[in-house]
Design a protein around this motif. Structure first.
Motif, PDB file in Angstrom:
ATOM      1  N   HIS A 134      25.913 -37.208  39.020  1.00  0.00           N
ATOM      2  CA  HIS A 134      27.168 -36.494  38.803  1.00  0.00           C
ATOM      3  C   HIS A 134      28.129 -36.811  39.941  1.00  0.00           C
ATOM      4  CE1 HIS A 134      30.040 -33.326  38.056  1.00  0.00           C
ATOM      5  NE2 HIS A 134      29.415 -33.004  36.937  1.00  0.00           N
ATOM      6  N   GLN A 135      29.326 -37.264  39.569  1.00  0.00           N
ATOM      7  CA  GLN A 135      30.273 -37.738  40.580  1.00  0.00           C
ATOM      8  C   GLN A 135      30.626 -36.652  41.601  1.00  0.00           C
ATOM      9  OE1 GLN A 135      31.520 -40.970  40.953  1.00  0.00           O
ATOM     10  NE2 GLN A 135      29.926 -41.417  39.459  1.00  0.00           N
ATOM     11  N   GLN A 136      30.727 -35.407  41.146  1.00  0.00           N
ATOM     12  CA  GLN A 136      31.094 -34.326  42.072  1.00  0.00           C
ATOM     13  C   GLN A 136      29.894 -33.652  42.707  1.00  0.00           C
ATOM     14  OE1 GLN A 136      34.235 -31.499  41.806  1.00  0.00           O
ATOM     15  NE2 GLN A 136      34.835 -32.234  39.783  1.00  0.00           N
ATOM     16  N   PHE A 137      28.857 -33.401  41.902  1.00  0.00           N
ATOM     17  CA  PHE A 137      27.838 -32.466  42.369  1.00  0.00           C
ATOM     18  C   PHE A 137      26.480 -33.107  42.657  1.00  0.00           C
ATOM     19  CE2 PHE A 137      31.051 -30.008  40.122  1.00  0.00           C
ATOM     20  CZ  PHE A 137      31.438 -29.184  41.182  1.00  0.00           C
ATOM     21  N   PRO A 140      27.749 -37.021  46.163  1.00  0.00           N
ATOM     22  CA  PRO A 140      28.099 -36.806  47.571  1.00  0.00           C
ATOM     23  C   PRO A 140      26.889 -36.531  48.481  1.00  0.00           C
ATOM     24  CG  PRO A 140      29.641 -35.642  46.156  1.00  0.00           C
ATOM     25  CD  PRO A 140      28.525 -36.134  45.274  1.00  0.00           C
ATOM     26  N   TYR A 141      25.736 -36.177  47.872  1.00  0.00           N
ATOM     27  CA  TYR A 141      24.547 -35.902  48.676  1.00  0.00           C
ATOM     28  C   TYR A 141      23.692 -37.156  48.909  1.00  0.00           C
ATOM     29  CZ  TYR A 141      25.669 -30.971  48.084  1.00  0.00           C
ATOM     30  OH  TYR A 141      26.300 -29.745  48.125  1.00  0.00           O
ATOM     31  N   SER A 251      19.634 -32.655  37.763  1.00  0.00           N
ATOM     32  CA  SER A 251      19.736 -31.291  38.304  1.00  0.00           C
ATOM     33  C   SER A 251      20.080 -30.279  37.218  1.00  0.00           C
ATOM     34  CB  SER A 251      20.759 -31.232  39.449  1.00  0.00           C
ATOM     35  OG  SER A 251      22.025 -31.651  39.005  1.00  0.00           O
ATOM     36  N   GLN A 252      20.384 -30.766  36.002  1.00  0.00           N
ATOM     37  CA  GLN A 252      20.654 -29.885  34.864  1.00  0.00           C
ATOM     38  C   GLN A 252      19.507 -29.921  33.840  1.00  0.00           C
ATOM     39  OE1 GLN A 252      23.820 -28.074  34.095  1.00  0.00           O
ATOM     40  NE2 GLN A 252      24.005 -28.268  36.297  1.00  0.00           N
TER      41      GLN A 252
ATOM     42  N   PRO B   8      33.870 -36.410  46.368  1.00  0.00           N
ATOM     43  CA  PRO B   8      33.844 -35.928  44.989  1.00  0.00           C
ATOM     44  C   PRO B   8      35.258 -35.931  44.437  1.00  0.00           C
ATOM     45  CG  PRO B   8      33.500 -34.117  46.544  1.00  0.00           C
ATOM     46  CD  PRO B   8      33.502 -35.383  47.343  1.00  0.00           C
ATOM     47  N   PRO B   9      35.441 -36.469  43.231  1.00  0.00           N
ATOM     48  CA  PRO B   9      36.778 -36.439  42.623  1.00  0.00           C
ATOM     49  C   PRO B   9      37.129 -34.999  42.278  1.00  0.00           C
ATOM     50  CG  PRO B   9      35.163 -37.338  41.095  1.00  0.00           C
ATOM     51  CD  PRO B   9      34.424 -37.057  42.366  1.00  0.00           C
ATOM     52  N   LEU B  10      38.117 -34.432  42.979  1.00  0.00           N
ATOM     53  CA  LEU B  10      38.417 -33.010  42.810  1.00  0.00           C
ATOM     54  C   LEU B  10      39.223 -32.783  41.542  1.00  0.00           C
ATOM     55  CD1 LEU B  10      39.298 -32.023  46.462  1.00  0.00           C
ATOM     56  CD2 LEU B  10      37.080 -32.072  45.321  1.00  0.00           C
ATOM     57  N   ASP B  11      38.964 -31.681  40.890  1.00  0.00           N
ATOM     58  CA  ASP B  11      39.776 -31.287  39.746  1.00  0.00           C
ATOM     59  C   ASP B  11      39.954 -29.773  39.758  1.00  0.00           C
ATOM     60  OD1 ASP B  11      37.497 -30.104  38.479  1.00  0.00           O
ATOM     61  OD2 ASP B  11      36.901 -32.081  37.787  1.00  0.00           O
ATOM     62  N   SER B  14      36.928 -27.341  39.328  1.00  0.00           N
ATOM     63  CA  SER B  14      35.935 -27.137  40.380  1.00  0.00           C
ATOM     64  C   SER B  14      36.539 -26.832  41.740  1.00  0.00           C
ATOM     65  CB  SER B  14      35.062 -28.386  40.489  1.00  0.00           C
ATOM     66  OG  SER B  14      35.854 -29.493  40.851  1.00  0.00           O
ATOM     67  N   PHE B  17      35.131 -24.190  44.123  1.00  0.00           N
ATOM     68  CA  PHE B  17      33.848 -24.505  44.773  1.00  0.00           C
ATOM     69  C   PHE B  17      34.075 -25.248  46.082  1.00  0.00           C
ATOM     70  CE2 PHE B  17      30.390 -27.479  45.636  1.00  0.00           C
ATOM     71  CZ  PHE B  17      29.306 -26.627  45.677  1.00  0.00           C
ATOM     72  N   TRP B  18      34.908 -26.275  46.015  1.00  0.00           N
ATOM     73  CA  TRP B  18      35.114 -27.113  47.211  1.00  0.00           C
ATOM     74  C   TRP B  18      35.972 -26.401  48.255  1.00  0.00           C
ATOM     75  CZ3 TRP B  18      31.608 -30.561  47.624  1.00  0.00           C
ATOM     76  CH2 TRP B  18      31.068 -31.168  46.482  1.00  0.00           C
ATOM     77  N   PHE B  39      26.442 -23.186  36.895  1.00  0.00           N
ATOM     78  CA  PHE B  39      26.712 -24.286  37.809  1.00  0.00           C
ATOM     79  C   PHE B  39      26.251 -25.550  37.126  1.00  0.00           C
ATOM     80  CE2 PHE B  39      26.307 -27.212  41.287  1.00  0.00           C
ATOM     81  CZ  PHE B  39      27.425 -26.916  42.038  1.00  0.00           C
ATOM     82  N   TYR B  40      27.027 -26.645  37.156  1.00  0.00           N
ATOM     83  CA  TYR B  40      28.291 -26.884  37.790  1.00  0.00           C
ATOM     84  C   TYR B  40      29.431 -26.173  37.079  1.00  0.00           C
ATOM     85  CZ  TYR B  40      28.053 -30.352  34.043  1.00  0.00           C
ATOM     86  OH  TYR B  40      27.877 -30.947  32.824  1.00  0.00           O
ATOM     87  N   PRO B  41      30.621 -26.139  37.684  1.00  0.00           N
ATOM     88  CA  PRO B  41      31.736 -25.376  37.118  1.00  0.00           C
ATOM     89  C   PRO B  41      32.185 -25.914  35.754  1.00  0.00           C
ATOM     90  CG  PRO B  41      32.170 -25.984  39.396  1.00  0.00           C
ATOM     91  CD  PRO B  41      30.953 -26.741  38.977  1.00  0.00           C
ATOM     92  N   MET B  96      21.270 -26.194  41.518  1.00  0.00           N
ATOM     93  CA  MET B  96      22.148 -27.253  42.015  1.00  0.00           C
ATOM     94  C   MET B  96      21.394 -28.283  42.849  1.00  0.00           C
ATOM     95  SD  MET B  96      24.289 -25.173  44.973  1.00  0.00           S
ATOM     96  CE  MET B  96      25.193 -26.612  45.564  1.00  0.00           C
ATOM     97  N   SER B  98      21.231 -30.607  46.152  1.00  0.00           N
ATOM     98  CA  SER B  98      21.785 -30.509  47.497  1.00  0.00           C
ATOM     99  C   SER B  98      20.886 -31.288  48.456  1.00  0.00           C
ATOM    100  CB  SER B  98      21.893 -29.040  47.920  1.00  0.00           C
ATOM    101  OG  SER B  98      22.582 -28.926  49.145  1.00  0.00           O
ATOM    102  N   LEU B 126      30.159 -30.029  52.657  1.00  0.00           N
ATOM    103  CA  LEU B 126      29.093 -29.986  51.656  1.00  0.00           C
ATOM    104  C   LEU B 126      28.169 -28.802  51.915  1.00  0.00           C
ATOM    105  CD1 LEU B 126      27.838 -33.712  51.494  1.00  0.00           C
ATOM    106  CD2 LEU B 126      29.153 -32.501  49.748  1.00  0.00           C
ATOM    107  N   PRO B 127      27.973 -27.940  50.915  1.00  0.00           N
ATOM    108  CA  PRO B 127      26.932 -26.918  51.057  1.00  0.00           C
ATOM    109  C   PRO B 127      25.554 -27.589  51.039  1.00  0.00           C
ATOM    110  CG  PRO B 127      28.464 -26.379  49.278  1.00  0.00           C
ATOM    111  CD  PRO B 127      28.699 -27.807  49.650  1.00  0.00           C
ATOM    112  N   CYS B 128      24.774 -27.363  52.096  1.00  0.00           N
ATOM    113  CA  CYS B 128      23.400 -27.855  52.160  1.00  0.00           C
ATOM    114  C   CYS B 128      22.500 -26.639  52.374  1.00  0.00           C
ATOM    115  CB  CYS B 128      23.239 -28.857  53.311  1.00  0.00           C
ATOM    116  SG  CYS B 128      24.241 -30.354  53.112  1.00  0.00           S
TER     117      CYS B 128
END
Lengths: 389, 133
Positions: A134-137, A140-141, A251-252, B8-11, B14, B17-18, B39-41, B96, B98, B126-128
């Motif tokens: 997933h590009q967003q979620f 990035p990790y 993750s889903q 992450p491409p923001l929209d 979401s 969240f960011w 989750f995810y949004p 999620m 992480s 980033l939430p870890c």
């Protein structure tokens, strides 16, 4: 019940040279596979009225199937290029069989190839990695494709006590089969210790738990069961096909240790009117060793959680109770990306024609072929037979 | 050479969240009709298709659903290896992907974790998670 059981047959099947094939590009490999399959079927291109391909990462086209049709100057009335591989490779067989059974077209050529080993630029390889997850979620990790599958492997170990040695037994079996297959990319025999001593990629996956990166192509020709007798090679009949789709991102996933192979398998068994004990030889998608173990359970070859014990002691090797991946699989034969599953299909055809040489399963009459794609996301199960019923 | 991490491409869907992560808040959605955590949004609840979906701050606590230690990765993540990628079950019920920071020896499936924040740069936090004592 509307069923494809016994209505469609594979009348041509062939692979290109596979492994490291730097002298051919992905498009050339795709066309070469097509020519070989048409030759195997004993037909000319005018008899092909349906064409299905998968896109190539090394030489992508916006309309890939049309590009191959153009290259070969074929003018089909049914033409489909898919963007993905794994389970999709067999879901297109489902589509093609449905098209034939409903009279949309008569004879479909499915040809797929890529050159992941020799044909990718550094930028393309980076882009391929970055497109998984997933590009967003997720991306990035920093997860990798092996890491995604490792999450399922770890969960299976924690839930059922499965061991790295048991995962390794699958790689050992595939290599033993590849040793008997002159076309395979990796043929030297390996042991469980060799797998465990190979470099750790993502716990619990060692390098030898991971499939190869290859060049190669493969193609089949499908037609109706009535027409099948008119072709050069002995037909192999489609007895059952089923699909199951559960998520895109791991993750889903509904469950990390039970996949939608449970649904695709049951649907295929129901259509074929057979069960796991009727299967003589199986080709099970093996991008990573835990994938095979989870699929064997979900397809009913053993109880959930007992996959580890099932793959030990040579059970999935030639001579065992269920020979699996008799060509060597993605782990040892070749894995050129999206087309990877096709080689399992052509191997099933070779086994059912009793033309598999030194790796032939004696009296093989029914074969199960299972493909999955994404990260345990998209599943298709095929059941093929020497006879219509 | 400094390696650039993918953003992450923001929209709009979401953004909370960011934005929340930058303020050290773990923001997730909940459905006002069926009470499921999401989750995810999403713009709708995937369980009941209600569009009465609102943002809420999660407790930041959960447990490890699964994990792996990544030993081989391409740049820019290569410089982070070995690192732990995990799927976290939040106590609110959402799941999620992480990372888990801290001693890798402490990581195992089922262990309780709590959120920590890794600032990548001014635009991205980033939430870890870390294993609870």
């Amino acid at each position: 019940m509307n069923s494809l059981n016994g209505k469609v047959a594979i009348v041509g099947a062939a692979d290109t040279e596979v492994g490291v094939v730097p002298h051919m590009g992905a498009t050339q490999l795709c066309v070469d596979a097509a020519l070989r399959a048409l030759d195997d079927a004993g037909i000319n291109k005018e008899q092909v009225d349906g064409l299905i391909t998968c896109n190539s990462m090394a030489e992508p086209y916006m309309y890939h199937a049309e590009a191959i049709a153009e290259y070969m100057q074929i003018f089909p009335r049914y033409c489909l290029g898919v963007g993905t591989g794994g389970g999709t490779t067999f879901s297109v067989l489902h589509h093609a069989a449905s098209a034939i059974a409903t009279g949309v077209c008569d004879t479909v050529l499915i040809t797929m190839a890529d050159s992941l080993h020799s044909g990718l630029s550094k930028e393309q390889a980076m882009a391929m990695q970055a497109s998984t997850g997933h590009q967003q979620f997720e991306i990035p990790y920093g997860p990798t494709v092996p890491a995604f599958y490792a999450l399922a492997g770890q969960a299976h170990m924690a839930e059922y006590g499965t061991t790295p040695e048991q995962f390794a037994a699958i790689a050992v079996a595939c290599r033993k089969h590849a040793n008997l297959n002159p076309a395979a990319q990796k043929r030297e025999i390996i042991t469980v210790e060799d797998v465990l001593n190979s470099r750790m990629i993502a716990d619990p996956l060692h390098l030898l738990d991971c499939s190869l990166i290859s060049d190669g192509g493969s193609a089949v020709v499908l037609t109706s069961a009535e027409r099948a007798a008119d072709f050069k090679s002995p037909p192999v009949y489609l007895l059952g096909v089923g699909e199951g789709h559960s998520h895109e991102h791991i993750s889903q996933a509904r469950n990390l240790t039970t996949s939608a192979a449970a649904e695709s398998g049951q649907r295929a068994y129901d259509m074929a009117g057979v069960g796991p004990s009727d299967i003589d030889v199986a080709q099970i998608y093996d991008c990573f060793t835990p994938t095979v173990l989870i699929e064997l359970e979900d397809l009913g070859f053993c109880e959930k959680g007992e996959g580890g014990a099932f793959v030990e002691n040579g059970n999935v090797e030639l001579g065992g109770s269920l020979p699996v991946n008799t060509h060597g699989g993605l782990l040892s034969h070749c894995h050129p990306g999206n087309p990877g599953s096709m080689f399992a299909l052509t191997e099933a055809v070779a086994q059912l024609r009793h033309q598999a040489g030194g790796r032939q399963v004696k009296d093989a009459n029914i074969s199960l072929v299972h493909g999955q794609g994404g990260i345990l996301s998209s599943h298709t199960t095929l059941i093929l037979g020497r006879d219509k019923h | 050479m400094e390696q650039i991490y993918p953003k992450p491409p923001l929209d709009e869907e979401s953004a909370p969240f960011w934005e929340g992560a930058k303020e050290h808040k773990l923001m997730i959605q909940e459905c006002n009709d069926c009470d499921n955590a999401i989750f995810y949004p999403r713009t709708i609840c995937p369980h009941c298709f209600s569009d009465h979906v609102t943002w809420t701050e999660a407790s930041g606590k959960g447990h490890i659903h699964s994990y792996t230690v990544v030993h081989k990765a391409r740049p820019p993540f290569k410089q982070d290896t070995p690192f732990v990628v995990a799927i976290i079950d939040l106590e609110e019920g959402a799941r999620m992907l992480s990372r888990i920071v801290g001693d890798r020896e402490d990581v195992s499936i089922g262990k309780p974790v709590s959120v920590v924040y890794k600032k990548v740069d001014e635009d991205l936090t980033l939430p870890c998670f870390q294993v609870e004592e």
